[in-house]
Design an enzyme around this catalytic site. Structure first.
Site, PDB file in Angstrom:
ATOM      1  CE  LYS A  18      -7.124 -96.693 -11.703  1.00 24.20           C
ATOM      2  NZ  LYS A  18      -6.584 -97.282 -10.492  1.00 24.20           N
ATOM      3  CB  VAL A  19      -3.804-100.192 -19.368  1.00 25.92           C
ATOM      4  CG1 VAL A  19      -3.055-100.294 -20.692  1.00 25.92           C
ATOM      5  CG2 VAL A  19      -2.820-100.229 -18.201  1.00 25.92           C
ATOM      6  CB  CYS A  31       1.990-140.784 -51.903  1.00 25.41           C
ATOM      7  SG  CYS A  31       1.025-142.242 -51.520  1.00 25.41           S
ATOM      8  CB  CYS A  83       2.960-144.461 -52.974  1.00 27.14           C
ATOM      9  SG  CYS A  83       1.444-143.753 -53.582  1.00 27.14           S
ATOM     10  CG  HIS A 132      -6.847-110.495 -15.990  1.00 19.57           C
ATOM     11  ND1 HIS A 132      -7.186-109.526 -15.077  1.00 19.57           N
ATOM     12  CD2 HIS A 132      -6.610-109.841 -17.157  1.00 19.57           C
ATOM     13  CE1 HIS A 132      -7.162-108.342 -15.663  1.00 19.57           C
ATOM     14  NE2 HIS A 132      -6.804-108.497 -16.931  1.00 19.57           N
ATOM     15  CE  LYS A 187      -5.905-101.948 -25.955  1.00 21.06           C
ATOM     16  NZ  LYS A 187      -5.716-102.315 -27.352  1.00 21.06           N
ATOM     17  NE  ARG A 193      -6.990-108.716 -29.105  1.00 22.03           N
ATOM     18  CZ  ARG A 193      -7.765-109.705 -28.681  1.00 22.03           C
ATOM     19  NH1 ARG A 193      -8.132-110.644 -29.487  1.00 22.03           N
ATOM     20  NH2 ARG A 193      -8.143-109.751 -27.425  1.00 22.03           N
ATOM     21  CD  GLU A 198       2.834 -95.537 -23.789  1.00 19.94           C
ATOM     22  OE1 GLU A 198       2.885 -94.488 -24.413  1.00 19.94           O
ATOM     23  OE2 GLU A 198       2.022 -96.451 -24.039  1.00 19.94           O
ATOM     24  CD1 TRP A 230     -11.979-105.846 -14.497  1.00 21.79           C
ATOM     25  CD2 TRP A 230     -12.254-104.690 -12.595  1.00 21.79           C
ATOM     26  NE1 TRP A 230     -13.112-105.082 -14.643  1.00 21.79           N
ATOM     27  CE2 TRP A 230     -13.306-104.359 -13.483  1.00 21.79           C
ATOM     28  CE3 TRP A 230     -12.228-104.088 -11.333  1.00 21.79           C
ATOM     29  CZ2 TRP A 230     -14.311-103.445 -13.146  1.00 21.79           C
ATOM     30  CZ3 TRP A 230     -13.232-103.190 -11.001  1.00 21.79           C
ATOM     31  CH2 TRP A 230     -14.250-102.870 -11.902  1.00 21.79           C
TER      32      TRP A 230
END
Ligand SMILES: Cc1cc2nc3c(=O)[nH]c(=O)nc-3n(C[C@H](O)[C@H](O)[C@H](O)COP(=O)(O)OP(=O)(O)OC[C@H]3O[C@@H](n4cnc5c(N)ncnc54)[C@H](O)[C@@H]3O)c2cc1C
Length: 484
Positions: free
Chosen positions: A354-355, A55, A52, A292, A375, A281, A322, A349
């Site tokens: 701590k991180v 299309c 077509c 978790h 953070k 992230r 690290e 948790w």
């Protein structure tokens, strides 16, 4: 269709036509499975015919919208899945008939699950599937979509524009999206292990198996549990004496040929863990959420095993030096074996906090924080007021019972809710496979015999149990192949 486009937008349309298609090509075979598995909330299905001419001219418009929503480089991923079906292919005739396709191109809109085993009839009043009646140019199609979902996306949006919702305070409502990130991080971790040929010794082999066992028993995604169980069952053949073959050859004789969460994952993007910049992230956030989510699913008797599995996994396979060293340091400080799952949940948790605490300082001084996700000590009061007994600038006195309950809910039912909705889609409850039966046996240490040797070094009891379970599995293996 393109008569109303400006010269500038015609140029962009031509450029898009030269790039790889972003809309997902569907056919009779993959239609239901792709629409069932997509993390997107909505789907557009374009029925067209390759012969077509209209299309063909429409395709660059459709692709221009698809580039916003589809694929690893999507500007707004996980919201709309843009797909197309070629009705000129004989094999798709029945599928096109089910949707009463009367002209080309014909576009439909709806929640992906409503398309699964779905249909559309012109005269039916109430349907969750709508015909897109005003999508003749890219602009008009996007306007139509914006009206449906109350968004203000633009064709020229760049990545991370328009993301007002992003924040780490409001994430209680977003956490259900993280189910996809947990899958993504699992598959990415596995791919990294393959790419680095990281199973190098009896120690790393044992560590890999322990982690895979944990995933097989407690991963929140059924397909990752299934993939992990398949790897365990075949581990002796894939990694004789710990010597794994990593190539992806398409057969089923190498570790590389066992996609841990199925062949569609990793997808190449994160949703809950999506940063507001390209390099923030993503994987490491997904890995925390995985840890978790595992911690809240284990039983008391498994808590120390889970602790060891996670510590060893990070130490051997998380290739951020690290991170690995700091985390290992915190693992080594645990002198008494965990007896309660609650203690282990709270340990993960507090270790994460701590991180966070350390990174808060580092990121502030280096200016490397994601501006939308600085953070914080977590959970903030906005998310869990009852978790706080008292707090001042310097310290927080936690109500550990409430923190525990909050974590159990956040990483348990809340995180799982979307996955459950999806797995009962199409009105059909999925049948529980042999693998499911295998993985619910939580305390059953599903260990191949070769691997058991390595694990037996750490624990004779594990080794003995492993032999027993290996025998069981060898028998199940054949049943399993027949039934999946
Ligand atoms: C094991 C491990 C060790 C790491 N060590 C380092 C390091 O030494 N140096 C470094 O630069 N980076 C390290 N990272 C990466 C770092 O912790 C973050 O993952 C990364 O900076 C991305 O941060 P984020 O904003 O996505 O939130 P993340 O810290 O990744 O958290 C993800 C999500 O988890 C939730 N969350 C946050 N804190 C908690 C908590 N205490 N308990 C439960 N849920 C929580 C929030 O919803 C948050 O959005 C490590 C990651 C891992 C997995």
């Amino acid at each position: 269709a393109s008569s109303s486009s400006s010269p500038g937008s015609r140029l962009i349309l031509r450029e898009i036509a030269d790039q790889k298609d972003k809309a997902v090509e569907l056919n009779t075979t993959n239609f239901d499975s792709v629409l069932k598995d997509t993390p997107a909330k909505y789907a557009v299905v374009e029925f067209f015919a390759h012969w077509c001419p209209a299309c063909r001219n429409y395709k660059p418009h459709y692709e221009k919208v698809a580039r916003l929503f589809n694929g690893p480089d999507a500007i707004h991923p996980g919201i709309v899945l843009m797909t197309r079906v070629d009705c000129a292919m004989k094999t798709n005739t029945k599928l096109c008939d089910k949707f009463s396709v009367s002209h080309y191109p014909m576009l439909f809109w709806g929640p992906p699950t409503k398309f699964v085993s779905g249909s559309w009839e012109p005269k039916k009043d109430k349907s969750d599937i709508l015909v897109i009646d005003d999508g003749r140019t890219a602009d008009r199609l996007l306007n139509w979509i914006n009206k449906q979902i109350g968004s203000s996306y633009g064709l020229d949006d760049q990545k991370f524009e328009n993301e007002h919702a992003l924040s780490n305070i409001t994430d209680y409502n977003q956490i259900s999206q993280a189910v996809y990130d947990v899958e993504e991080a699992t598959a990415e971790a596995f791919d990294i292990i393959l790419a680095h040929k990281a199973i190098k010794s009896s120690e790393t082999s044992a560590s890999f198996i322990r982690f895979i066992q944990l995933l097989a028993a407690h991963h929140l995604s059924r397909r990752c549990r299934k993939g992990a169980a398949e790897i365990l069952v075949n581990y002796d053949d894939l990694c004789p004496s710990g010597n794994c073959s990593y190539e992806k050859s398409g057969g089923n004789d190498t570790l590389g040929n066992f996609p841990i969460c199925g062949k569609d994952v990793p997808r190449g993007y994160y949703m809950f863990c999506r940063g507001s910049k390209n390099d923030t992230r993503g994987f490491s956030c997904g890995l925390w959420v995985l840890m978790h989510s595992l911690s809240v699913r284990i039983e008391d008797g498994e808590s120390h095993f889970a602790f060891t599995a996670i510590c060893d996994f990070v130490n051997n396979f998380f290739m951020c030096d690290e991170c690995r060293l700091h985390f290992n340091d915190m693992c080594l400080r645990v002198k008494t074996p965990f007896k309660k799952a609650r203690d282990f949940v709270l340990w993960v948790w507090s270790t994460h906090n701590k991180v966070n605490e350390r990174l808060m300082k580092d990121e502030a001084s280096l200016g490397t924080a994601d501006p939308k996700f600085p953070k914080i000590i977590w959970p903030p009061k906005e998310l869990c007021p009852l978790c706080y007994l008292s707090s001042n600038q310097k310290s927080i006195e936690w109500d550990h019972n409430h923190v525990y309950m909050f974590l159990k809910n956040n990483y348990g039912p809340k995180l799982n809710s979307l996955y459950k909705e999806k797995s009962v889609s199409g009105g059909k409850e999925e049948t529980v496979s042999a693998t499911e039966d295998l993985t619910v046996a939580t305390n059953a240490l599903v260990v191949p015999i070769g691997a058991a040797l390595a694990i037996a070094i750490a624990s004779c009891a594990f080794g003995a149990l492993a032999c027993y379970w290996r025998t069981q599995q060898k028998n199940r293996k054949y049943y399993f192949h027949l039934s999946t």
